[in-house]
Design an enzyme around this catalytic site. Structure first.
Site, mmCIF file in Angstrom:
data_model
loop_
_atom_site.group_PDB
_atom_site.id
_atom_site.type_symbol
_atom_site.label_atom_id
_atom_site.label_comp_id
_atom_site.label_asym_id
_atom_site.label_seq_id
_atom_site.Cartn_x
_atom_site.Cartn_y
_atom_site.Cartn_z
ATOM 1 N N TRP A 37 18.471 23.568 -1.804
ATOM 2 C CA TRP A 37 19.280 23.054 -2.995
ATOM 3 C C TRP A 37 20.008 24.161 -3.722
ATOM 4 O O TRP A 37 19.182 25.286 -4.140
ATOM 5 C CB TRP A 37 18.402 22.369 -4.056
ATOM 6 N N ASP A 40 23.768 25.845 -10.510
ATOM 7 C CA ASP A 40 24.839 26.610 -11.060
ATOM 8 C C ASP A 40 25.111 27.794 -10.527
ATOM 9 O O ASP A 40 24.157 28.685 -10.129
ATOM 10 C CB ASP A 40 24.250 27.248 -12.481
ATOM 11 N N GLN A 56 21.603 29.112 -8.975
ATOM 12 C CA GLN A 56 20.435 28.610 -9.100
ATOM 13 C C GLN A 56 19.748 28.024 -7.707
ATOM 14 O O GLN A 56 20.704 27.201 -6.902
ATOM 15 C CB GLN A 56 20.464 27.550 -9.964
ATOM 16 N N SER A 100 19.278 29.744 -15.287
ATOM 17 C CA SER A 100 20.638 30.434 -15.442
ATOM 18 C C SER A 100 20.644 31.674 -16.215
ATOM 19 O O SER A 100 20.019 31.870 -17.171
ATOM 20 C CB SER A 100 21.563 29.441 -15.514
HETATM 21 C C1 FRU Z 1 22.393 23.528 -15.917
HETATM 22 C C2 FRU Z 1 21.185 23.858 -15.911
HETATM 23 C C3 FRU Z 1 20.966 25.002 -16.862
HETATM 24 C C4 FRU Z 1 19.506 25.708 -16.248
HETATM 25 C C5 FRU Z 1 19.645 25.314 -14.843
HETATM 26 C C6 FRU Z 1 18.204 24.843 -14.241
HETATM 27 O O1 FRU Z 1 22.947 23.097 -14.807
HETATM 28 O O2 FRU Z 1 20.726 22.729 -16.332
HETATM 29 O O3 FRU Z 1 20.807 24.688 -18.219
HETATM 30 O O4 FRU Z 1 19.514 26.984 -16.450
HETATM 31 O O5 FRU Z 1 20.697 24.179 -14.732
HETATM 32 O O6 FRU Z 1 18.468 25.031 -12.846
#
Ligand code: FRU
Length: 498
Positions: A37, A40, A56, A100
């Site tokens: 998966w 961001d 991510q 992130s």
């Molecule tokens: C945005 C988010 C961020 C966080 C990340 C976690 O898509 O929710 O705020 O850091 O994804 O995966």
């Protein structure tokens, strides 16, 4: 488990399992993880003459899980080389995830600032952490982590929602823009300041959101462009405004001026960044030639993911790289020049007249098709471009002149996608005026995505999952649409990444 063990476990798992990923919907030229998966984009940077993009990442399933930072690099944002996982959740302060953040270069070293998520006694902590690398590949988390914690946040926001640092420099100081929310659930961007990237103190509330701007903001970005300051955030549940903000999570650009006297951003205009179904959490980078390039996650929260439902072992990709400019107080996006370096035009035509009789433009809308149209609407009310036609079903792009509305629709097309939206959402629209009665459209398909660029300025980005191979592309107008120019081509990566 020590840091090296968790990272080694992730890298070993990827190496052992990546060939089991099902290829049906895999993109040809968009960045994806080798398996698992992604969400961001993180740490987008031009470092030692190459672009690096982190993301991510949960390698072990095609669903969100404890976040790692995946890593790839590229010379042109089209040919990508996968690199080892950069960060894994392996410390007390980040054991629930490395969320992130951004990258910055200092004295030749690459620093990653990210949000470490942990919990204690049922309370979640989102605190800011740093990792450093000498070679841009192997990262060591600092012993001082977390470097911005609950005591630094104090009463300025909520420690449960305090994340996604965006690092930048301004006049001999480092700044980190961070999102949080206030007691009434409104989003807020805070600025922290440091001389050395390690000791940080609160500087200012850069921007305070209101009820009309969502319940929480995520993933800030901040940069200068064409004489303006631009602050980007990704709001959750922002109320609908005309055709804007239909998705449960949106991306919003504020155009304005940063007042460095008081650390506050003065917004003069704001708008949604992309009008499609699948675009979130964009990050930008400035490269050595001064271009500001944006990439975003090409999926959406709160929706089913067909590649997960079908057991394909992967989910999510990034958008095409888009070059930014400020046009009429708004953020304009066009495909980065690298995209065109890989474009092969196969056919082109001029002065086609399209009427109410549906006419077939091409029979094979391939996985990597590119279409460009310059359409004269002086005698037409609307034009519908059907893509990947399969009997009565297809994707379509439609422009309605009177309403000035451009729509991209995947209704009843391909594998069903459902979401948290109140009404099922399968199309989105933007308002885009004609120029001299004309509309320029560029459409990029890469297997399971369509990105539409309108007038070198606005975009609609949507994924789809064909269940049967669709075929051609057709055109149909109400009135008489004149196609001044049409180009048909394909994006073929010119060389192997090296
Ligand atoms: C945005 C988010 C961020 C966080 C990340 C976690 O898509 O929710 O705020 O850091 O994804 O995966």
């Amino acid at each position: 488990m020590s840091k090296n063990k968790e990272l080694a476990r992730a890298n070993y798992f990827i190496a052992e399992n990546k060939t089991s990923v099902v290829m049906t919907y895999r993109a040809h030229y968009h960045l994806m993880a080798p398996i698992g998966w992604i969400n961001d984009p993180n740490g987008f940077i031009f470092y030692k003459n190459e672009y690096h993009l982190f993301y991510q990442f949960y390698p072990y399933a095609s669903q969100w899980g404890p976040m790692h930072w995946g890593h790839a690099k590229s010379k042109d944002l089209m040919h990508w080389i996968d690199l080892p996982v950069a960060l894994a959740p392996d410390q007390a302060y980040d054991k629930e995830g490395c969320f992130s953040g951004t990258a910055i270069e200092k004295n030749g070293r690459l620093y990653l600032m990210y949000t470490g998520v942990s919990s204690q006694n049922g309370r979640t902590y989102q605190q800011q952490c740093m990792a450093v690398s000498e070679d841009g590949i192997n990262f060591t988390k600092l012993s001082q982590n977390p470097i911005i914690d609950e005591s630094d946040l104090a009463d300025k926001g909520s420690i449960q929602d305090f994340r996604d640092p965006k690092l930048f420099e301004h006049e001999d100081n480092y700044y980190a823009a961070l999102v949080t929310k206030d007691a009434t659930d409104c989003g807020k961007v805070l600025l922290f300041r440091s001389q050395d990237l390690i000791d940080w103190s609160f500087y200012s509330v850069m921007l305070q959101g209101n009820k009309d701007q969502g319940v929480m903001w995520e993933c800030p970005d901040f940069f200068q462009l064409d004489g303006k300051d631009v602050l980007i955030v990704s709001p959750v549940n922002i109320p609908k405004r005309g055709h804007e903000f239909d998705n449960t999570s949106s991306s919003l650009a504020f155009i304005g001026t940063m007042d460095w006297q008081n650390g506050c951003f003065q917004a003069e205009n704001d708008h949604e960044i992309d009008g499609g179904l699948d675009f979130y959490a964009p990050q930008t980078v400035q490269d050595s030639s001064g271009r500001r390039i944006l990439m975003a996650w090409m999926q959406m929260w709160g929706r089913t993911m067909p590649t997960h439902d079908l057991g394909h072992k992967w989910a999510g990709s990034m958008t095409l790289p888009r070059e930014l400019a400020i046009v009429d107080h708004s953020l304009a996006q066009k495909p980065a020049s690298f995209v065109y370096e890989n474009l092969r035009i196969a056919r082109q035509g001029q002065n086609l007249i399209i009427t109410e009789d549906e006419s077939l433009l091409m029979e094979n809308f391939s996985d990597v098709s590119y279409l460009q149209f310059i359409v004269d609407f002086s005698e037409a009310e609307s034009l519908t471009i059907r893509l990947a036609i399969n009997g009565s079903s297809s994707l379509y792009v439609k422009y309605q002149k009177e309403e000035k509305v451009l729509t991209l629709d995947r209704n009843k097309f391909g594998y069903p996608i459902t979401g948290l939206e109140k009404k099922p959402l399968s199309q989105r629209s933007i308002v885009t005026p004609l120029k001299d009665d004309r509309l320029k459209l560029e459409i990029f398909r890469d297997t399971n995505s369509v990105e539409v660029f309108a007038n070198d300025r606005q975009t609609l980005t949507t994924t789809f999952y064909e269940t049967e191979k669709g075929h051609g592309v057709s055109l149909q107008a109400v009135g008489k649409a004149k196609i001044d120019l049409v180009k048909i081509g394909r994006i073929i990566l010119s060389k192997k990444a090296n």
